[in-house]
Design an enzyme around this catalytic site. Structure first.
Site, short mmCIF file in Angstrom:
data_model
loop_
_atom_site.label_atom_id
_atom_site.label_comp_id
_atom_site.label_asym_id
_atom_site.label_seq_id
_atom_site.Cartn_x
_atom_site.Cartn_y
_atom_site.Cartn_z
N GLU A 179 -1.26 37.27 -7.86
CA GLU A 179 -0.14 37.37 -8.81
C GLU A 179 0.14 38.84 -9.16
OE1 GLU A 179 -0.52 35.14 -12.55
OE2 GLU A 179 0.73 36.67 -13.48
N CYS B 46 0.80 33.81 -20.56
CA CYS B 46 0.97 32.37 -20.75
C CYS B 46 -0.27 31.90 -21.49
CB CYS B 46 1.06 31.72 -19.37
SG CYS B 46 0.43 30.06 -19.31
S1 SF4 Z 1 1.51 27.71 -16.62
FE1 SF4 Z 1 0.50 29.66 -17.05
S2 SF4 Z 1 -1.54 29.52 -16.12
FE2 SF4 Z 1 -0.27 27.91 -15.24
S3 SF4 Z 1 0.58 28.79 -13.37
FE3 SF4 Z 1 2.10 29.14 -14.98
S4 SF4 Z 1 1.60 31.15 -15.79
FE4 SF4 Z 1 -0.18 30.50 -14.60
#
Ligand code: SF4
Length: 284
Positions: free
Chosen positions: A125, A196
């Protein structure tokens, strides 16, 4: 024995969505679908997806003709270009929250900020975020930098304007501390909160439960960083804990004399595995 499941455990929104996209793509592309790297850090789910027709490849040279699925971590913009140039259909399962971070990195660079990504340099990422930032920068502008530690931040050369985004799974407190250090490197600092809270939510829910149980079963791939982190937190809190991938690994002897046990799972652990674990534990 009473078994209590943590309030937040298992699949996050982005991973759940990516798996749904992968199953649908496998059904609707009889010619085959390949994913660039495993779509999820869970061997059991990867095996189910393989049965459904999803082939994991290391690079595009290995891709048979057909569709290529982009996993939730996202990829650099040039990968999209390369896929189209080679005639592949692109099935994009990049998590929308990761896409937001990519767009912000690109626009910061286009506005003339030197982009700093806070995260793990080798994580796919983060590599993709750097590439999105570099795609947006002016030809003579410096490339994006990755900062993971205070030493990284302190070593950064001074710039007039620095724009900051975070790998989505960073912890907020850590991000805030590093941003404080970055303040010393720029006249102007523009910071986006691209974190997140899926990872933090799972940690908080598990910590809430730790005081109420005599042991904690952590379910998820051994190659899953966020699952391993949950297990490590239990050990740091001196709570008896076991990291397992499947219900078959559970040993009744581990829980001898216990009346209440907790269960948690990383963001890449499917519901069916968690349910099997809870079910088996309830039989002990
Ligand atoms: S919801 Fe959050 S932890 Fe899950 S893939 Fe998306 S950014 Fe990553």
């Amino acid at each position: 024995m009473e078994v209590v499941l943590a309030q937040a455990a298992g699949f996050c929104y982005g991973v759940k969505r990516a798996c749904q996209v992968a199953f649908e793509a496998a059904q609707t592309h009889p010619g085959g679908v390949s994913s660039l790297g495993p779509i999820i850090h869970n061997p059991q789910m990867v095996a189910r997806l393989a049965e459904a027709g999803l082939k994991v490849i290391g690079d595009l040279e290995q891709a048979p003709v057909g569709a290529v699925l982009i996993r939730s971590h996202g990829v650099p913009p040039e990968v999209f270009g390369e896929l189209r140039r080679r005639g592949f259909e692109v099935v994009d399962a990049t998590c929308p929250l990761v896409q937001r971070a990519q767009r912000l990195a690109e626009s910061l660079a286009a506005e003339g900020y030197r982009v700093v990504v806070v995260g793990e340099p080798e994580h796919p990422e983060v590599k993709a975020l750097v590439a999105w930032a570099d795609a947006g920068r002016k030809p003579d502008a410096p490339g994006a930098a990755v900062v993971q530690t205070f030493a990284d931040a302190a070593a950064l050369s001074r710039a007039k304007r620095i724009g900051v985004v975070a790998q989505t799974t960073q912890l907020e407190e850590e991000y805030a501390r590093l941003v404080g250090e970055l303040l010393k490197c720029a006249d102007e600092l523009k910071v986006y909160n691209t974190i997140c809270d899926a990872t933090a939510k799972r940690q908080r829910a598990m910590l809430d439960l730790l005081g109420e149980v005599e042991g904690m079963v952590v379910v998820g791939g051994r190659n899953s960083a966020n699952t391993t982190r949950l297990y490590e937190r239990c050990r740091e809190m001196r709570v008896r804990a076991w990291h397992i991938e499947t219900a078959e690994e559970l040993e009744p002897a581990w829980f001898a004399g216990m009346r209440r046990v907790g269960v948690t799972a990383g963001a890449s652990t499917p519901d069916w595995i968690i349910e099997e674990v809870v079910e088996r534990l309830r039989g002990f």
